[in-house]
Design an enzyme around this catalytic site. Structure first.
Site, PDB file in Angstrom:
ATOM      1  N   LYS A  51     -36.714  92.362 -88.768  1.00  0.00           N
ATOM      2  CA  LYS A  51     -36.493  92.546 -87.326  1.00  0.00           C
ATOM      3  C   LYS A  51     -35.007  92.427 -86.980  1.00  0.00           C
ATOM      4  O   LYS A  51     -34.494  93.149 -86.115  1.00  0.00           O
ATOM      5  CB  LYS A  51     -37.302  91.509 -86.541  1.00  0.00           C
ATOM      6  N   THR A  73     -37.727  87.262 -81.624  1.00  0.00           N
ATOM      7  CA  THR A  73     -36.642  87.557 -82.560  1.00  0.00           C
ATOM      8  C   THR A  73     -35.814  86.297 -82.747  1.00  0.00           C
ATOM      9  O   THR A  73     -35.228  85.780 -81.796  1.00  0.00           O
ATOM     10  CB  THR A  73     -35.757  88.689 -82.015  1.00  0.00           C
ATOM     11  N   LYS A  76     -28.149  87.878 -77.285  1.00  0.00           N
ATOM     12  CA  LYS A  76     -28.820  86.944 -78.200  1.00  0.00           C
ATOM     13  C   LYS A  76     -29.045  87.570 -79.577  1.00  0.00           C
ATOM     14  O   LYS A  76     -28.688  86.982 -80.613  1.00  0.00           O
ATOM     15  CB  LYS A  76     -30.170  86.521 -77.614  1.00  0.00           C
TER      16      LYS A  76
END
Length: 299
Positions: free
Chosen positions: A174, A98, A242
């Site tokens: 995503k 990702t 993150k």
């Protein structure tokens, strides 16, 4: 099933499952991980283990990178891993971490200079679906890239969505998925903390919500970790520090307010600051005061 050889770099909870799924379906599969125990787990199932990313690249037509973040992806491809230098022309890289959606187009351009294609292919589904060959791939890339990958993506995934011809679209989708996942886990933790503080039995609360309109997939999947007092990381708090950071950085570029994502991000940051960053993401519930969490064998 296919004459193409797959290499998987990053034999973590999803990478190992993806590699084993492809291997079991007859795809010649190599694996590599910096952790010897991960390589041993793959070898024990009959997989071929490379001594380095570069060696893996020399053996494979399709390389799936399932590492933690953009920095590790770049290091594997263009840095110490040297994958780009050792792939033969016509090969394809499937980049599945990702990352900021602006990065895959840059990687694609650098690989194309070497005659190598890139599919921007982040994945979802967790360790269980990866092990069953049922994870979802959110893929974008050129027609040539998908032709180079052949049937390999179908061998390791239950659903492969072709989202466009340009790398970056897959990572955008995503990013939206991670926005929802992060908010849903944070909301599940907050709701369970409220119920426990008010005196509800946690197990009964879980059962009722799972059969009511307030249920989400993340509630159903993560709350059992809380009930078991088991915070061994399947997906860690730090992952959402993150990933929601990526979401919020992108939103700033579009002058897009995301108040729910921002609040959830602060919850994960608070959990990480309290020392829970390496624990399962359900450990975000530990930020709430005044509740007694179920105790398990693993805290």
């Amino acid at each position: 099933m296919t004459s193409r050889t797959l290499g998987v770099i990053g034999l973590g909870s999803m990478g190992l499952g993806a590699a084993l799924s492809a291997h079991r379906k007859g795809v010649p599969t190599w694996g590599y991980d910096v952790r010897p125990e991960a390589c041993a787990a793959f070898a024990q199932e009959g997989g071929r283990v490379a001594a380095s990313p570069a060696e893996l690249a020399t053996q494979c037509d399709v390389v799936l990178t399932l590492v933690v973040n953009a920095a590790q992806t770049e290091d594997v491809l263009f840095g110490t891993g040297a994958v780009a230098e050792h792939l033969k022309p016509g090969s394809v890289v499937v980049a599945s971490a990702t990352v900021d959606p602006s990065l895959p187009p840059q990687w694609a351009a650098r690989l194309r200079e070497r005659g190598v294609w890139l599919i921007d292919g982040p994945v979802s589904g967790g360790a269980a679906k990866a092990a069953q060959g049922q994870m979802t791939v959110m893929a974008s890339g050129s027609r040539e890239a998908f032709e180079a990958a052949g049937d390999v993506l179908q061998a390791l995934a239950g659903k492969v969505y072709r989202l466009g011809d340009e790398p970056g679209i897959g990572s955008t989708v995503k990013m939206v998925n991670q926005h929802l996942a992060g908010v849903h886990i944070a909301a599940a933790a907050e709701a369970m903390a409220l119920g426990m503080r008010a005196g509800a039995d946690p197990a009964q609360l879980y059962e009722v919500i799972c059969n009511s309109a307030g249920m989400s997939w993340m509630f159903q999947n993560r709350v059992p970790h809380i009930l078991a007092g088991d915070y061994r990381p399947l997906s860690a708090v730090n992952i959402f520090v993150k990933d929601l950071g990526i979401v919020l950085d992108a939103a700033r570029q579009f002058t897009m307010p995301l108040p729910l994502a921002a609040a959830a991000h602060q919850m994960y940051l608070q959990a990480a600051a309290a020392g829970h960053g390496g624990e399962d993401d359900s450990a975000v519930i530990k930020i709430f005061p005044g509740i007694e969490l179920p105790k398990g064998a693993v805290a």
